[in-house]
Motif scaffolding. Structure first.
Motif, short mmCIF file in Angstrom:
data_model
loop_
_atom_site.label_atom_id
_atom_site.label_comp_id
_atom_site.label_asym_id
_atom_site.label_seq_id
_atom_site.Cartn_x
_atom_site.Cartn_y
_atom_site.Cartn_z
N LEU A 1 -12.26 -5.19 14.59
CA LEU A 1 -12.37 -5.51 13.17
C LEU A 1 -11.44 -6.69 12.90
CD1 LEU A 1 -13.55 -4.77 10.41
CD2 LEU A 1 -11.55 -3.33 10.02
N VAL A 2 -12.02 -7.83 12.57
CA VAL A 2 -11.22 -9.02 12.27
C VAL A 2 -11.05 -9.07 10.75
CG1 VAL A 2 -11.15 -11.54 12.32
CG2 VAL A 2 -12.12 -10.28 14.26
N ARG A 3 -9.81 -8.95 10.32
CA ARG A 3 -9.58 -8.92 8.87
C ARG A 3 -10.10 -10.19 8.20
NH1 ARG A 3 -3.59 -6.44 8.95
NH2 ARG A 3 -4.17 -4.36 8.24
N ASP A 4 -10.34 -10.04 6.87
CA ASP A 4 -11.00 -11.13 6.13
C ASP A 4 -10.18 -12.42 6.09
OD1 ASP A 4 -13.30 -9.61 5.50
OD2 ASP A 4 -12.11 -8.50 4.04
N GLY A 5 -8.84 -12.30 6.24
CA GLY A 5 -7.99 -13.49 6.25
C GLY A 5 -8.10 -14.28 7.54
N GLY A 6 -8.73 -13.70 8.55
CA GLY A 6 -9.02 -14.43 9.78
C GLY A 6 -7.92 -14.39 10.82
N LEU A 7 -8.16 -15.14 11.88
CA LEU A 7 -7.28 -15.15 13.05
C LEU A 7 -6.64 -16.51 13.22
CD1 LEU A 7 -9.68 -13.47 15.63
CD2 LEU A 7 -7.58 -12.46 14.72
N ARG A 8 -5.31 -16.52 13.37
CA ARG A 8 -4.64 -17.77 13.71
C ARG A 8 -4.68 -17.95 15.22
NH1 ARG A 8 0.63 -16.27 11.05
NH2 ARG A 8 -0.54 -14.38 10.73
N GLY A 9 -4.70 -19.17 15.66
CA GLY A 9 -4.70 -19.42 17.09
C GLY A 9 -6.10 -19.54 17.66
N THR A 10 -6.22 -19.22 18.95
CA THR A 10 -7.48 -19.46 19.65
C THR A 10 -8.06 -18.17 20.22
OG1 THR A 10 -6.70 -21.66 20.27
CG2 THR A 10 -8.55 -20.79 21.51
N VAL A 11 -9.34 -17.97 19.95
CA VAL A 11 -10.08 -16.88 20.57
C VAL A 11 -10.68 -17.41 21.87
CG1 VAL A 11 -12.19 -15.49 20.35
CG2 VAL A 11 -10.62 -15.69 18.40
N LEU A 12 -10.48 -16.65 22.94
CA LEU A 12 -11.13 -16.99 24.22
C LEU A 12 -12.38 -16.13 24.29
CD1 LEU A 12 -7.91 -16.72 26.45
CD2 LEU A 12 -8.94 -18.82 25.51
N LEU A 13 -13.51 -16.77 24.12
CA LEU A 13 -14.77 -16.03 24.06
C LEU A 13 -15.35 -15.96 25.47
CD1 LEU A 13 -16.39 -14.74 21.77
CD2 LEU A 13 -17.73 -16.84 21.65
N LEU A 14 -15.30 -14.77 26.06
CA LEU A 14 -15.62 -14.68 27.49
C LEU A 14 -17.04 -14.21 27.76
CD1 LEU A 14 -12.19 -13.35 28.80
CD2 LEU A 14 -12.96 -15.70 28.42
N HIS A 15 -17.67 -13.60 26.75
CA HIS A 15 -19.06 -13.21 26.94
C HIS A 15 -19.91 -14.47 27.07
CE1 HIS A 15 -23.09 -12.22 25.12
NE2 HIS A 15 -23.09 -11.62 26.27
N ALA A 16 -20.88 -14.43 27.95
CA ALA A 16 -21.75 -15.59 28.19
C ALA A 16 -20.95 -16.76 28.76
CB ALA A 16 -22.50 -16.02 26.93
N ALA A 17 -19.75 -16.48 29.26
CA ALA A 17 -18.95 -17.52 29.89
C ALA A 17 -18.64 -17.09 31.32
CB ALA A 17 -17.68 -17.76 29.11
N LEU A 18 -17.86 -16.00 31.46
CA LEU A 18 -17.51 -15.53 32.81
C LEU A 18 -18.56 -14.50 33.20
CD1 LEU A 18 -13.63 -15.19 32.45
CD2 LEU A 18 -15.00 -17.20 33.04
N GLY A 19 -19.65 -14.96 33.81
CA GLY A 19 -20.80 -14.08 34.01
C GLY A 19 -21.17 -13.82 35.46
N GLU A 20 -20.28 -14.14 36.40
CA GLU A 20 -20.66 -13.91 37.81
C GLU A 20 -20.74 -12.43 38.13
OE1 GLU A 20 -18.42 -17.50 39.94
OE2 GLU A 20 -18.84 -15.80 41.30
N LEU A 21 -21.76 -12.07 38.90
CA LEU A 21 -21.97 -10.67 39.27
C LEU A 21 -22.57 -10.69 40.67
CD1 LEU A 21 -22.11 -7.69 38.34
CD2 LEU A 21 -24.30 -8.20 37.26
N ARG A 22 -21.90 -10.06 41.63
CA ARG A 22 -22.43 -10.09 43.01
C ARG A 22 -21.95 -8.89 43.80
NH1 ARG A 22 -18.25 -14.28 43.28
NH2 ARG A 22 -16.54 -13.41 44.53
N ARG A 23 -22.67 -8.60 44.87
CA ARG A 23 -22.27 -7.55 45.81
C ARG A 23 -21.48 -8.22 46.91
NH1 ARG A 23 -25.18 -2.82 47.97
NH2 ARG A 23 -23.45 -1.47 48.58
N GLU A 24 -20.30 -7.69 47.21
CA GLU A 24 -19.46 -8.27 48.26
C GLU A 24 -19.85 -7.68 49.62
OE1 GLU A 24 -17.98 -10.77 47.20
OE2 GLU A 24 -16.13 -10.37 46.10
N ALA A 25 -19.41 -8.31 50.69
CA ALA A 25 -19.74 -7.84 52.04
C ALA A 25 -19.23 -6.41 52.27
CB ALA A 25 -19.14 -8.80 53.06
#
Ligand SMILES: Cc1cc2nc3c(=O)[nH]c(=O)nc-3n(C[C@H](O)[C@H](O)[C@H](O)COP(=O)(O)OP(=O)(O)OC[C@H]3O[C@@H](n4cnc5c(N)ncnc54)[C@H](O)[C@@H]3O)c2cc1C
Length: 328
Positions: free
Chosen positions: A71-95
């Motif tokens: 829940l992000v309050r209505d006054g908002g967030l100072r600073g930077t949000v690191l939005l990782l969804h749809a960014a760090l998306g690697e998915l693999r089976r290892e050896a």
């Protein structure tokens, strides 16, 4: 980089997108709340490292996955949000058979991937509408399984962009709780809600280290049976949860030996409404956004539920959702 930015954000060679004054309603499943000063969506892990290295040391940073527990309050967030969804998306089976999943991979995708590889034990992730990063931070779980039971090791990145591997032994892990033993500020995983002077919640959103991936261990299974199990679990959710309206899942943690939903229902709070926020009739531990709820509506309703349950049962309910940002 997309936009002109103050010098400290204009690091050469960045490939991600930086936006300013971003409506966080678009990045939270409650579809309510304020704006973030900046949002950075990295292109990949190396790009995230470059971005972090270029930031001022005191820049407030918050990792966000699918915003399904926020829940992000209505006054908002100072600073930077690191939005990782749809960014760090690697998915693999290892050896060695482990599944490597980066922080931005959604639970449903992870569950389907495991089924495809005839692995069982990942079914419960299918119904949790969060990312691997958010599920690690929350130790998300359901139907008797929890995220960290499946973790062989995690990969974390610090403010300097350095990568490290850690294991469960590095954390205190409990019910929807993950705290780094050496440094409770790490990973945004410490309980970030604190009682404020007015009895409300303040947030500590700054932290020094984030989950960027995990190596997960699943058992051998039969893909078709695993898919059947996923189908069954999803049907159970559809039958019991108000998924037609924006929500953030269970609002309160279950108190020891009891269920928050049972207590809220017993106190006659189903259907209680403040502004656009309503205690769901279908599942009493869900607060739904019926139409244009503000974060203040939702937070006030959370407070009212806590007060009534405390008065009528003597039990104090604690939010499972993370309430962050500035009040208006
Ligand atoms: C319909 C519905 C059903 C749900 N059912 C369940 C359920 O069955 N079980 C359950 O446990 N939860 C459930 N949830 C809650 C939610 O999905 C989980 O808590 C999930 O783990 C949150 O993931 P996220 O990516 O959305 O995290 P966000 O909401 O984006 O973030 C949650 C917290 O994790 C931190 N975080 C996010 N990514 C990282 C990272 N990479 N590194 C460090 N910290 C990070 C954030 O800073 C924040 O403090 C449900 C929610 C909804 C809407």
């Amino acid at each position: 980089m997309n936009m002109a930015e103050p010098e400290q954000f204009a690091v050469a060679g960045l490939r991600g997108s930086l936006r300013r004054d971003v409506d966080m309603r678009r990045h939270t499943t409650w579809r309510a709340g304020g704006r973030a000063e900046r949002v950075y969506r990295p292109a990949d892990l190396a790009d995230l490292a470059t971005f972090l290295r270029g930031l001022p040391a005191d820049e407030p940073l918050l990792a966000v996955g699918l915003g399904s527990n926020l829940l992000v309050r209505d006054g908002g967030l100072r600073g930077t949000v690191l939005l990782l969804h749809a960014a760090l998306g690697e998915l693999r089976r290892e050896a060695d058979g482990l599944v490597y999943a980066q922080a931005g991979v959604p639970g449903a995708k992870l569950a389907r991937f495991a089924a495809l590889h005839n692995l069982s034990g990942a079914e419960f992730f299918a119904g949790i509408p969060g990312t691997v990063g958010g599920m690690l931070a929350m130790n998300a779980g359901c139907y008797g399984s929890e995220t960290w039971e499946k973790v062989a090791r995690v990969q974390v990145m610090d403010r300097g962009g350095a990568l490290q591997e850690r294991t469960a032994a590095d954390y205190e892990i409990g019910y929807r709780r993950v705290v780094r033993r050496e440094s409770p500020r790490a990973c945004g995983a410490s309980p970030i809600l604190q009682r404020g002077d007015r009895g409300d919640f303040l947030s500590v959103s700054q932290c020094d280290e984030w989950f960027v991936a995990a190596w997960l261990r699943f058992e051998k299974g039969d893909g078709a049976m695993v898919r059947e199990k996923i189908k069954g679990l999803l049907e159970k959710r559809i039958a019991s949860q108000p998924l037609n309206l924006p929500n953030a899942g269970s609002v309160f943690r279950n108190p020891p030996g009891d269920y928050a939903a049972r207590l809220i229902e017993q106190c006659g709070l189903k259907g209680r409404q403040i502004g656009g926020a309503r205690v769901s009739e279908k599942h009493a531990n869900f607060i739904v956004n019926t139409s244009n709820a503000t974060a203040t509506d939702i937070e006030n309703l959370i407070g009212e539920v806590q007060m009534v349950v405390q008065q009528k049962t003597g039990i104090e309910l604690h939010p499972e959702v993370r309430i962050i940002g500035d009040a208006t």
